[in-house]
Design an enzyme around this catalytic site. Structure first.
Site, mmCIF file in Angstrom:
data_model
loop_
_atom_site.group_PDB
_atom_site.id
_atom_site.type_symbol
_atom_site.label_atom_id
_atom_site.label_comp_id
_atom_site.label_asym_id
_atom_site.label_seq_id
_atom_site.Cartn_x
_atom_site.Cartn_y
_atom_site.Cartn_z
ATOM 1 N N VAL A 136 0.848 -1.199 0.000
ATOM 2 C CA VAL A 136 0.000 0.000 0.000
ATOM 3 C C VAL A 136 0.877 1.241 0.000
ATOM 4 C CG1 VAL A 136 -1.807 1.267 1.217
ATOM 5 C CG2 VAL A 136 -1.820 -1.242 1.216
ATOM 6 N N GLY B 71 1.618 -5.668 8.269
ATOM 7 C CA GLY B 71 1.592 -4.226 8.041
ATOM 8 C C GLY B 71 0.725 -3.858 6.855
ATOM 9 N N ASP B 72 1.332 -3.197 5.858
ATOM 10 C CA ASP B 72 0.596 -2.787 4.661
ATOM 11 C C ASP B 72 0.990 -3.628 3.450
ATOM 12 O OD1 ASP B 72 3.153 -1.892 4.325
ATOM 13 O OD2 ASP B 72 2.637 0.197 3.914
ATOM 14 N N GLU B 73 1.453 -4.846 3.673
ATOM 15 C CA GLU B 73 1.906 -5.717 2.598
ATOM 16 C C GLU B 73 0.952 -6.907 2.449
ATOM 17 O OE1 GLU B 73 6.322 -6.493 1.323
ATOM 18 O OE2 GLU B 73 5.769 -7.969 2.839
#
Length: 244
Positions: free
Chosen positions: A120, A161-163
């Protein structure tokens, strides 16, 4: 004249004694049934017919209900162990397990598949400005958009996280790259509302084709490298510095 023995005595074989009087009328002795042990009730007639007593049937039903509840709880705990609590999709553990299965299937049946790594873009500024609650809203909106562009047979997981990662079946490399571009466009256009504020985010998608000689770690590393290259391209196009 010669006397003949009585008819009843003549009919008996020689050497066999006969009973007379009261002894002849005594009935044959019959075996007595064994007495039940003291304090033990006699079995119910339903047992003889192959059915359990009423009390035992109730206990069986209760134990079956307890077993069903325990099995359901086990399934729930297993699912929660493989599911991201915030987003309701596979977590890293669950995704890597499915990726291992997919690679074994590809190796055995020479099938085709692709792994898309998704990161993201722009989440940190949202967290810094509005807090992590806003960041959670962004992640939920991104996942909803991704799920709307994949098939039921595909799998999306949050690696941390954002992965994110997306496992796709039965498509060529060209089709996989088209899908990655379509996912980037869908998220780039996504308006995300947080209270009175509208925030935006994007994703960078890297593609790795799966082969039978890969393991899960190699597949994830290959897709991660491709994603980093794509992130650098997007940042360069927007005039921003290249950072992960």
């Amino acid at each position: 004249m010669k006397k003949t023995p009585p008819r009843s005595l003549a009919a008996r074989p020689p050497g066999r004694k006969t009973r007379t009087g009261a002894a002849a009328k005594k009935p044959a002795r019959t075996a007595k049934p064994l007495a039940e042990p003291p304090g033990k009730p006699a079995p119910r007639s339903r047992v003889a017919s192959g059915r359990a007593p009423v009390g035992a049937e109730a206990k069986i039903r209760r134990l079956k209900a307890q077993l069903a509840a325990a099995l359901a709880q086990i399934d729930e705990l297993r699912a929660s162990a493989d599911t991201d609590y915030l987003l309701g999709i596979a977590n890293r553990r669950g995704f890597e397990r499915e990726l291992d299965r997919a690679l074994a299937y590809i190796k055995r049946y020479d099938a085709s598949g692709a792994l898309i790594m998704l990161d993201v873009d722009g989440l940190k500024p949202v967290n810094d400005r509005f807090g992590h609650a806003a960041g959670d809203v962004v992640l939920k909106a991104v996942v909803e958009a991704l799920l709307g562009h994949v098939r039921a047979s595909d799998l999306i997981g949050r690696l941390g996280g954002d992965e994110f990662a997306l496992l796709l079946w039965n498509l060529s490399e060209a089709d996989a790259r088209k899908k990655a571009a379509a996912l980037e466009e869908a998220v780039d256009r996504l308006p995300i509302q947080f209270g009175a504020h509208t925030v935006s985010a994007g994703i960078s998608a890297g593609v790795a084709m799966l082969t039978g000689d890969m393991d899960a770690a190699e597949a994830l590393a290959s897709a991660d490298r491709a994603m980093y290259v794509r992130k650098a391209q997007r940042r360069a196009a927007s005039g921003r510095s290249v950072r992960r």
